[in-house]
Design an enzyme around this catalytic site. Structure first.
Site, PDB file in Angstrom:
ATOM      1  N   LYS A 173       0.834  -1.202   0.000  1.00 34.27           N
ATOM      2  CA  LYS A 173       0.000   0.000   0.000  1.00 34.27           C
ATOM      3  C   LYS A 173       0.873   1.258   0.000  1.00 34.27           C
ATOM      4  O   LYS A 173       0.580   2.241  -0.682  1.00 34.27           O
ATOM      5  CB  LYS A 173      -0.935   0.001   1.214  1.00 34.27           C
ATOM      6  CG  LYS A 173      -2.050  -1.058   1.130  1.00 34.27           C
ATOM      7  CD  LYS A 173      -2.795  -1.211   2.463  1.00 34.27           C
ATOM      8  CE  LYS A 173      -3.825  -2.327   2.413  1.00 34.27           C
ATOM      9  NZ  LYS A 173      -4.462  -2.588   3.724  1.00 34.27           N
TER      10      LYS A 173
ATOM     11  N   GLN B 125      -3.826  -1.239  10.142  1.00 37.20           N
ATOM     12  CA  GLN B 125      -3.904  -2.575   9.543  1.00 37.20           C
ATOM     13  C   GLN B 125      -4.436  -3.571  10.567  1.00 37.20           C
ATOM     14  O   GLN B 125      -3.953  -3.648  11.701  1.00 37.20           O
ATOM     15  CB  GLN B 125      -2.517  -2.999   9.023  1.00 37.20           C
ATOM     16  CG  GLN B 125      -2.509  -4.299   8.240  1.00 37.20           C
ATOM     17  CD  GLN B 125      -3.279  -4.222   6.905  1.00 37.20           C
ATOM     18  OE1 GLN B 125      -3.384  -3.162   6.296  1.00 37.20           O
ATOM     19  NE2 GLN B 125      -3.830  -5.347   6.475  1.00 37.20           N
TER      20      GLN B 125
ATOM     21  N   ASP C 140     -10.564   3.417   5.359  1.00 37.57           N
ATOM     22  CA  ASP C 140     -11.000   2.019   5.333  1.00 37.57           C
ATOM     23  C   ASP C 140     -12.528   1.916   5.357  1.00 37.57           C
ATOM     24  O   ASP C 140     -13.082   0.843   5.106  1.00 37.57           O
ATOM     25  CB  ASP C 140     -10.468   1.286   6.581  1.00 37.57           C
ATOM     26  CG  ASP C 140      -9.246   0.434   6.285  1.00 37.57           C
ATOM     27  OD1 ASP C 140      -9.165  -0.119   5.173  1.00 37.57           O
ATOM     28  OD2 ASP C 140      -8.384   0.327   7.178  1.00 37.57           O
TER      29      ASP C 140
HETATM   30  N1  GUN Z   1      -6.963  -6.479   7.088  1.00 31.67           N
HETATM   31  C1  GUN Z   1      -7.503  -7.202   6.085  1.00 31.67           C
HETATM   32  N2  GUN Z   1      -8.116  -6.399   5.193  1.00 31.67           N
HETATM   33  C2  GUN Z   1      -7.966  -5.145   5.641  1.00 31.67           C
HETATM   34  C3  GUN Z   1      -8.403  -3.862   5.143  1.00 31.67           C
HETATM   35  O1  GUN Z   1      -9.053  -3.731   4.111  1.00 31.67           O
HETATM   36  N3  GUN Z   1      -8.037  -2.800   5.890  1.00 31.67           N
HETATM   37  C4  GUN Z   1      -7.326  -2.927   7.052  1.00 31.67           C
HETATM   38  N4  GUN Z   1      -7.049  -1.817   7.719  1.00 31.67           N
HETATM   39  N5  GUN Z   1      -6.932  -4.081   7.539  1.00 31.67           N
HETATM   40  C5  GUN Z   1      -7.250  -5.184   6.835  1.00 31.67           C
END
Ligand code: GUN
Length: 295
Positions: A54, A98, A121
């Site tokens: 990312k 995350q 998110d």
């Molecule tokens: N863990 C798995 N998928 C995601 C996501 O889309 N965002 C975040 N922040 N953590 C995750």
């Protein structure tokens, strides 16, 4: 006839190109780039890889990004304090924690401490609520990516029976809510099935569009599908493979080989939904930066 392949990598690269162009315009107008902050806790190999990917994507499109890493043992107060600082930071427009977080940290409290305007998110209850009642909002990246894949590959969900397998807050619930809205690119007849169903197969067999997001490797096969179904496989599972370089390979929740003999279209894993999640995160961050800059 084998199914058409829905190429998420290609569609994601189109979106990334669009975001890159729009970022140039944003910088020209405001004199600063959109900024995204990542919070990574512990050393979950999956999470480390995702945050790295990312961050790299941010660089590619011209965003400013920062990553804060914390040890597995970090306490909740430290994370929430850091989020407070980021909420007030004028160079930061998006905050991504995350998930999953270690056991000692209460995930909902951490998510609620993020300024909803910076919640790229789309996990904050404020944004979840707006999504459910059909108001414009920051939407969770993977579900928004699933909708975008369907639209851009010509499979309008309107009037179709969409069966979502899995009810997580990250994928199942939001994708169901996105696709049932009375809006362009949605208007699906949505059923959500989960581990509480004793006869999962009965529902799967009636899906015009199947969204597999239960996190179990290869658990849906071609024999379970309605002929001609469109299959979106959200699963990312590691399975042991002694012939692979690192001893494992990544597979989806759907058995690709048998499903592609029955479906009319299917996403591969990897190269389907995965790249879309990152593309939609970039789009959300630009959207957040525009709203904050306008306010
Ligand atoms: N863990 C798995 N998928 C995601 C996501 O889309 N965002 C975040 N922040 N953590 C995750």
């Amino acid at each position: 006839m084998p199914a058409q392949l829905i190429d998420g990598k290609l569609i994601a690269s189109d979106i990334i190109r669009e975001v890159t162009d729009q970022t140039r315009t944003f910088i020209g107008r405001h004199g600063f780039p959109p900024g995204l902050a990542f919070i990574l806790v512990g050393s979950n190999p999956g999470s480390e890889i995702y945050v790295k990917m990312k961050g790299k994507a941010c660089e590619e499109v011209g965003f400013h990004s920062v990553t804060d890493t914390y040890p597995e043992s970090v306490d909740q107060r430290t994370i929430v304090e850091r989020i407070r600082v980021l909420n007030a930071d004028r160079r930061i427009h998006g905050i991504l924690v995350q998930l999953p977080l270690p056991k000692q940290i209460d995930e909902p409290s951490v998510i609620e401490s993020i300024d909803p305007a910076k919640d790229v998110d789309g996990f904050h209850p404020y944004n979840v609520g707006r999504l459910v009642i059909g108001l414009p909002t920051l939407r969770p990246c993977t579900p928004a990516g699933v909708q975008e894949l369907l639209i851009r590959s010509g499979y309008d969900p309107s009037g179709k029976h969409v069966v979502v397998v899995g009810r997580s807050n990250i994928v199942g619930k939001p994708v169901a809510n996105i696709l049932l809205q009375k809006q362009a690119g949605a208007n699906g007849i949505v059923t959500v099935v989960h581990t509480g169903a004793s006869d999962l197969e009965r529902y799967i067999a009636t899906a015009d569009i199947l969204i597999a997001s239960m996190g179990k490797a290869g658990s849906i096969n071609g024999g379970m599908l309605k002929p001609g179904a469109v299959v979106i496989d959200v699963g990312i599972n590691r399975v042991e493979d002694p012939s692979a370089k690192n001893g494992y390979r990544i597979v989806g929740d759907v058995d690709f080989e048998s499903a592609s003999e029955v479906a009319s279209a299917i996403t591969p894993v990897p190269g389907g939904v995965g790249p879309m999640t990152i593309a939609m995160l970039l789009r959300n961050t630009l959207q957040a930066a525009r709203s904050i800059a306008r306010a």
